[in-house]
Enzyme design. Structure first.
Site, PDB file in Angstrom:
ATOM      1  N   SER A 145       0.813  -1.218   0.000  1.00 35.30           N
ATOM      2  CA  SER A 145       0.000   0.000   0.000  1.00 35.30           C
ATOM      3  C   SER A 145       0.848   1.271   0.000  1.00 35.30           C
ATOM      4  O   SER A 145       0.358   2.341  -0.339  1.00 35.30           O
ATOM      5  CB  SER A 145      -0.945  -0.004   1.198  1.00 35.30           C
ATOM      6  OG  SER A 145      -0.217  -0.221   2.393  1.00 35.30           O
ATOM      7  N   ASP A 404      -4.430   6.181  11.174  1.00 38.48           N
ATOM      8  CA  ASP A 404      -3.414   5.700  10.235  1.00 38.48           C
ATOM      9  C   ASP A 404      -2.186   6.600  10.365  1.00 38.48           C
ATOM     10  O   ASP A 404      -2.216   7.759   9.939  1.00 38.48           O
ATOM     11  CB  ASP A 404      -3.967   5.721   8.803  1.00 38.48           C
ATOM     12  CG  ASP A 404      -2.931   5.251   7.774  1.00 38.48           C
ATOM     13  OD1 ASP A 404      -1.756   5.024   8.144  1.00 38.48           O
ATOM     14  OD2 ASP A 404      -3.293   5.122   6.589  1.00 38.48           O
ATOM     15  N   HIS A 407       0.555   5.499   6.348  1.00 37.39           N
ATOM     16  CA  HIS A 407       0.424   6.086   5.010  1.00 37.39           C
ATOM     17  C   HIS A 407       0.490   7.606   5.106  1.00 37.39           C
ATOM     18  O   HIS A 407       0.598   8.155   6.194  1.00 37.39           O
ATOM     19  CB  HIS A 407      -0.907   5.642   4.389  1.00 37.39           C
ATOM     20  CG  HIS A 407      -1.001   4.159   4.238  1.00 37.39           C
ATOM     21  ND1 HIS A 407      -1.716   3.376   5.095  1.00 37.39           N
ATOM     22  CD2 HIS A 407      -0.437   3.323   3.340  1.00 37.39           C
ATOM     23  CE1 HIS A 407      -1.607   2.099   4.738  1.00 37.39           C
ATOM     24  NE2 HIS A 407      -0.818   2.038   3.678  1.00 37.39           N
TER      25      HIS A 407
END
Ligand SMILES: *[C@@H]1O[C@H](CO)[C@@H](O)[C@H](O)[C@H]1NC(C)=O
Ligand SMILES: *[C@@H]1O[C@H](CO)[C@@H](O)[C@H](O)[C@H]1NC(C)=O
Ligand SMILES: *[C@@H]1O[C@H](CO)[C@@H](O)[C@H](O)[C@H]1NC(C)=O
Length: 429
Positions: A145, A404, A407
């Site tokens: 990702s 998160d 990311h």
């Protein structure tokens, strides 16, 4: 394992596991390993003999002059009043979870920084220049990702100059694992291949209660390697999946496991993650080289983005688990051991394959690092945090929301990864 575990389970991410007995043993060794880093830097500063030639500029479109090779890996973030290069609410290729603007992240200071390398300058991204370089070419992002995060940033950057057309999306489109766009203005293709280990794997599945990925270190993932012939520029980005539970195979035999399942003897079988990560990277680079020789005419650049560490502080589901709103200053934080070692593994494998390719006179194949470990480490403010979901605090409670801290928001620091990537494409060769 407490602070990131649950987030990781759901998002296939980095657990900051305690070092296994075996990884602890190598800590001392790793201190010595840092010394050759200085040497590596030296190599990285040497001009590369060749790489993708830049197409002749059309007279109407002046192209930036290539700059001398530069070490972009160390430096500092400095305020930049110009702000971001695109608007997250109007770029349609961002995975929702990283669209901090659209999710109404209230602070905006994180958008006003630029990376200043210690010894040179990193110019502001120029989408026309990038498109010009990749005219009639195919740029493939392959990895986990983090690869997708960087690919989507590039798509937003380029879309400010020319509209992309989505030409392929895999059937399981909710996952967005495989996509391809064409910029018709330049016949330039950008694609994303999901391949978190680069080699073959059977992914863990929470649904069926399989906690361990099964990873086959001696066979590459056909889904991307079978398309290698069409790829002129390949960017690999991976690492986090090696930190989560896995069982590793060579020649169909189990060679070890990480966070071993009960049926395997942990004392004997725990393999850590550095070795298997290195093996996967090495197998990949070697196979690319092998196939490149078969396909001899083509110029090809292979880049690897180095590992970036997570910035969780406290519990993963606490509102403020990466709540900082500005970068760290140089020297304010230490690089985690795991992060440093994941980075050096990539730099070393690149150096190794460069030597090998040079030694066997492979033509037209070039290897580069997008070395962002340090600049990323300094950006705890660049993650979505709770803004991975729209309006996370709309329903009241500020206490327990998923965060998160791995990311990157788009726009955000990940755009700098692509500024460096662009400079690597521009290098005089
Ligand atoms: C981004 O675009 C939206 C929609 O056009 C607009 O409302 C908003 O003001 C823009 N944001 C910035 C920072 O330019
Ligand atoms: C368009 O780009 C592809 C590579 O992505 C290339 O194979 C093809 O020849 C190009 N088409 C033209 C008309 O140049
Ligand atoms: C695992 O291996 C170690 C070392 O060989 C041995 O001492 C131990 O008894 C084994 N444990 C199990 C559960 O088999």
């Amino acid at each position: 394992m407490t602070m990131k575990a649950a987030f990781q389970q759901n998002h296939h991410l980095n657990v900051n596991v305690n070092p296994s007995p075996r990884t602890r043993k190598v800590v001392t060794y790793a201190l010595y390993a840092l010394i050759p880093l200085a040497l590596l830097h030296y190599y990285l500063l040497l001009p590369y003999p060749n790489a993708i030639p830049i197409p002749a500029a059309s007279p109407s479109q002046p192209q930036p002059q290539p700059l001398p090779p530069c070490d972009y890996s160390s430096g500092q973030w400095i305020p930049d009043h110009r702000g971001p290069l695109y608007n997250g609410t109007t770029c349609h290729t961002i995975k929702d979870n990283q669209n901090c603007m659209a999710h109404r992240r209230p602070d905006t200071a994180y958008l006003f920084w630029r990376w200043r390398p210690a010894a040179c300058t990193l110019p502001r991204f120029d989408p026309s220049s990038f498109l010009h370089i990749i005219t009639n070419r195919h740029v493939a992002f392959v990895g986990d990702s983090m690869a997708r995060n960087q690919a989507e940033s590039l798509m937003c950057l380029l879309a400010t100059a020319s509209p992309p057309e989505l030409v392929y999306r895999d059937r399981d489109s909710a996952e967005n694992r495989y996509r391809r766009w064409v910029f018709r203005s330049h016949n330039a293709t950008v694609s994303i291949y999901w391949s978190p280990f680069l080699v073959k794997r059977i992914e863990k599945s929470e649904k069926t209660g399989i906690r361990h990925n099964r990873v086959f270190l001696d066979a590459l993932d056909e889904r991307w390697i079978d398309d290698l012939q069409s790829m002129d520029v390949i960017l690999f980005s991976l690492g986090h999946w090696f930190l989560i539970p896995g069982i590793y195979y060579e020649k169909d035999q189990i060679i070890g496991c990480h966070v071993c399942p009960p049926e395997l003897n942990r004392t004997e079988m725990e393999i850590g993650f550095f070795d298997v990560f290195r093996k996967a990277v090495r197998a990949t680079l070697e196979e690319v080289r092998r196939r490149h020789v078969e396909d001899a005419r083509r110029e090809r650049l292979v880049a690897v983005t180095t590992f970036t560490q997570a910035h969780f502080e406290g519990d993963w589901d606490k509102a403020g688990s990466c709540a900082k709103t500005e970068p760290y200053e140089d020297g304010e934080v230490q690089m985690e051991y795991t992060t440093a070692r994941m980075r050096t593994t990539v730099l070393r494998e690149l150096e190794r394959i460069r030597m090998a390719a040079h030694g066997s006179r492979v033509n037209g194949l070039h290897f580069q690092a997008v070395d962002v470990t340090r600049l990323a480490m300094l950006r705890p403010d660049g993650h979505p945090g709770p803004y991975m979901y729209p309006d996370p605090f709309g329903s009241g409670s500020r206490d327990r929301v998923q965060n998160d801290c791995v990311h990157w928001c788009m726009p955000g620091p990940v755009d700098t990864f692509n500024e460096i990537f662009w400079q690597l494409l521009l290098l005089p060769h």
